[in-house]
Enzyme design. Structure first.
Site, mmCIF file in Angstrom:
data_model
loop_
_atom_site.group_PDB
_atom_site.id
_atom_site.type_symbol
_atom_site.label_atom_id
_atom_site.label_comp_id
_atom_site.label_asym_id
_atom_site.label_seq_id
_atom_site.Cartn_x
_atom_site.Cartn_y
_atom_site.Cartn_z
ATOM 1 N N SER A 82 46.682 -69.639 0.101
ATOM 2 C CA SER A 82 46.438 -69.370 -1.325
ATOM 3 C C SER A 82 47.670 -68.927 -2.105
ATOM 4 O O SER A 82 47.586 -68.754 -3.321
ATOM 5 C CB SER A 82 45.344 -68.316 -1.480
ATOM 6 O OG SER A 82 44.081 -68.890 -1.228
ATOM 7 N N LYS A 85 48.445 -70.824 -5.218
ATOM 8 C CA LYS A 85 47.914 -70.523 -6.554
ATOM 9 C C LYS A 85 48.961 -69.945 -7.501
ATOM 10 O O LYS A 85 48.722 -69.865 -8.704
ATOM 11 C CB LYS A 85 46.716 -69.577 -6.414
ATOM 12 C CG LYS A 85 45.534 -70.240 -5.707
ATOM 13 C CD LYS A 85 44.398 -69.274 -5.461
ATOM 14 C CE LYS A 85 43.219 -70.034 -4.837
ATOM 15 N NZ LYS A 85 42.791 -69.474 -3.567
ATOM 16 N N SER A 137 41.277 -64.542 -5.515
ATOM 17 C CA SER A 137 41.788 -65.798 -4.951
ATOM 18 C C SER A 137 40.729 -66.894 -4.964
ATOM 19 O O SER A 137 40.512 -67.589 -3.974
ATOM 20 C CB SER A 137 42.296 -65.573 -3.520
ATOM 21 O OG SER A 137 43.123 -66.633 -3.111
ATOM 22 N N LYS A 242 50.780 -62.332 -4.377
ATOM 23 C CA LYS A 242 49.633 -63.156 -3.969
ATOM 24 C C LYS A 242 49.501 -63.221 -2.457
ATOM 25 O O LYS A 242 50.468 -63.439 -1.738
ATOM 26 C CB LYS A 242 49.786 -64.576 -4.531
ATOM 27 C CG LYS A 242 48.571 -65.460 -4.315
ATOM 28 C CD LYS A 242 47.406 -65.028 -5.181
ATOM 29 C CE LYS A 242 46.095 -65.694 -4.784
ATOM 30 N NZ LYS A 242 45.534 -65.113 -3.533
#
Length: 396
Positions: A82, A85, A137, A242
């Site tokens: 993720s 992202k 997320s 993140k």
């Protein structure tokens, strides 16, 4: 210790000005300079430190200059889960209107993995959708954003890959906007650092990834969402970025922290414990490096001869500060390069040279040298006045 623009580079501007003025740039101008490269001067390899980090790849760098401070397998292509992202958010923030309404499709609502728990037909502002993308997320938020910005997911993924090339992430390939495992979906720790460094220049991105939790009242029901990045709750010094996890990628984390004006970015891919590994990296940086100011904005460094000007020389000053994280005993070299001359008129803040900083013979960063004031071209009246003055002095 922590507990628990694109525009032409200064070098390109200098070469452009030099060509325009038909003058050669003076000593030590190197054609290989690229301002957004991550500099590897004095990079400490993992085996040279007391750090014992269980991760397939990692990298720590100074966010301001891009200087890599420590790394391991930073050029190895790996899945990134993720952390994908980050790029999804960059495109949404650059191309989208935060107040625009995003409608959730069946494709978005049905995607698996981590979720913002969106429902088919639900509408929400792009801004709130970004919170759903970056805090819990949400893979569903990633699809909804991709369709909203790109028209469809496939077009958006093409945009992601083009943006990666623009940023300089040459060893990155996106196949989706969320990061679920898919053949050909990969990056490197170095590329992910480049992408993150770029993203951190977007104020709204910094605001969102630094948010611990938020209540979203828009949509079919109220959602109280929490950031999956636990490091935000460990220290106020840590303010992003993140997390990521899939079976193939393992535990991944991009983190950033700022202390005494010194910002670090850590990237960890395929870690056993991405939180503790990132924390060790950030602590290593703050404990072993000290931010030192090497160049002060507006300080005078040279004077450039002016041909045909009312003043014979243009005083040049540093156009910006330079501060670098340095270890003890590192050898710093500063080169000052200026035009051998320039033609009038000269304008205030016109680039007439450059200060270059090197560590161990490797280029790190630069600052422009700019004119401190306007210098107009000498007119016929000026020449006439000079002749009269000489004549009068001669008569006296």
């Amino acid at each position: 210790m922590l507990f628990a623009k694109t525009s032409l580079s200064w070098r390109d501007r200098i070469m452009f000005e030099s060509s325009k003025k038909n003058a050669l740039v003076s000593f030590l101008i190197y054609a290989s300079f690229i301002i957004f490269n991550l500099s590897r001067a004095g990079v400490v390899q993992a085996e040279e430190t007391s750090l014992h980090l269980n991760a397939r790849a990692y990298l720590l760098l100074d966010a301001t200059t891009g200087r890599v401070l420590i790394e391991k397998n930073s050029q190895l292509r790996l899945p990134m889960a993720s952390t994908t992202k980050i790029m999804t958010a960059i495109l949404a923030l650059e191309r989208g209107d935060l107040s625009s309404k995003v409608t959730v499709s069946r494709r978005a609502a049905s995607v698996g993995g981590s979720s913002f728990h969106l429902m088919v037909g639900e509408t929400m502002s792009l801004e709130n959708m970004l919170y759903g993308l970056l805090l819990p997320s949400g893979n569903d938020a990633a699809i909804a954003i991709a369709e909203h910005i790109g028209g469809d997911v496939e077009t958006f993924v093409e945009m992601m890959n083009r943006k990666a090339r623009e940023i300089g992430a040459e060893n990155t390939s996106f196949k989706n906007p969320h990061g679920l495992d898919e053949p050909g979906h990969y990056t490197t720790a170095r590329d992910l650092a480049l992408i993150t460094r770029y993203a951190l220049n977007i104020p709204k991105f910094r605001e969102i990834v630094g948010t611990k939790d938020i209540v979203i009242t828009e949509g079919k029901y109220t959602r109280h969402i929490y950031n999956t990045n636990r490091l935000l709750r460990i220290s106020e010094t840590i303010d992003g970025v993140k997390t990521g996890y899939t079976g193939k990628a393992g535990r991944c984390l991009v983190a950033t922290a700022q202390k005494n004006g010194f910002r670090l970015i850590s990237v960890v891919l395929g870690a056993q414990d991405h939180f503790s590994t990132s924390l060790k990296l950030l602590n290593y940086g703050f404990e072993n490096y000290e931010l030192k100011k090497l160049v002060s904005k507006d300080s005078v460094y040279a004077a450039v001869p002016v041909r045909g000007g009312i003043v014979k020389k243009a005083v040049v000053v540093a156009g910006e500060d330079i501060a670098l994280p340095l270890r003890k005993k590192e050898k710093i070299r500063m080169n000052i390069s200026v035009f051998p001359f320039t033609e009038a008129p000269v304008y205030k803040n016109q680039v007439l040279g450059e200060i270059q900083i090197y560590i161990d013979s490797t280029f790190i960063c630069s600052a422009p040298l700019v004119s401190i004031y306007d210098i107009r071209k000498k007119s016929l009246f000026d020449n006439f006045y000079k002749m009269i003055k000489i004549w009068m002095l001669g008569e006296g």
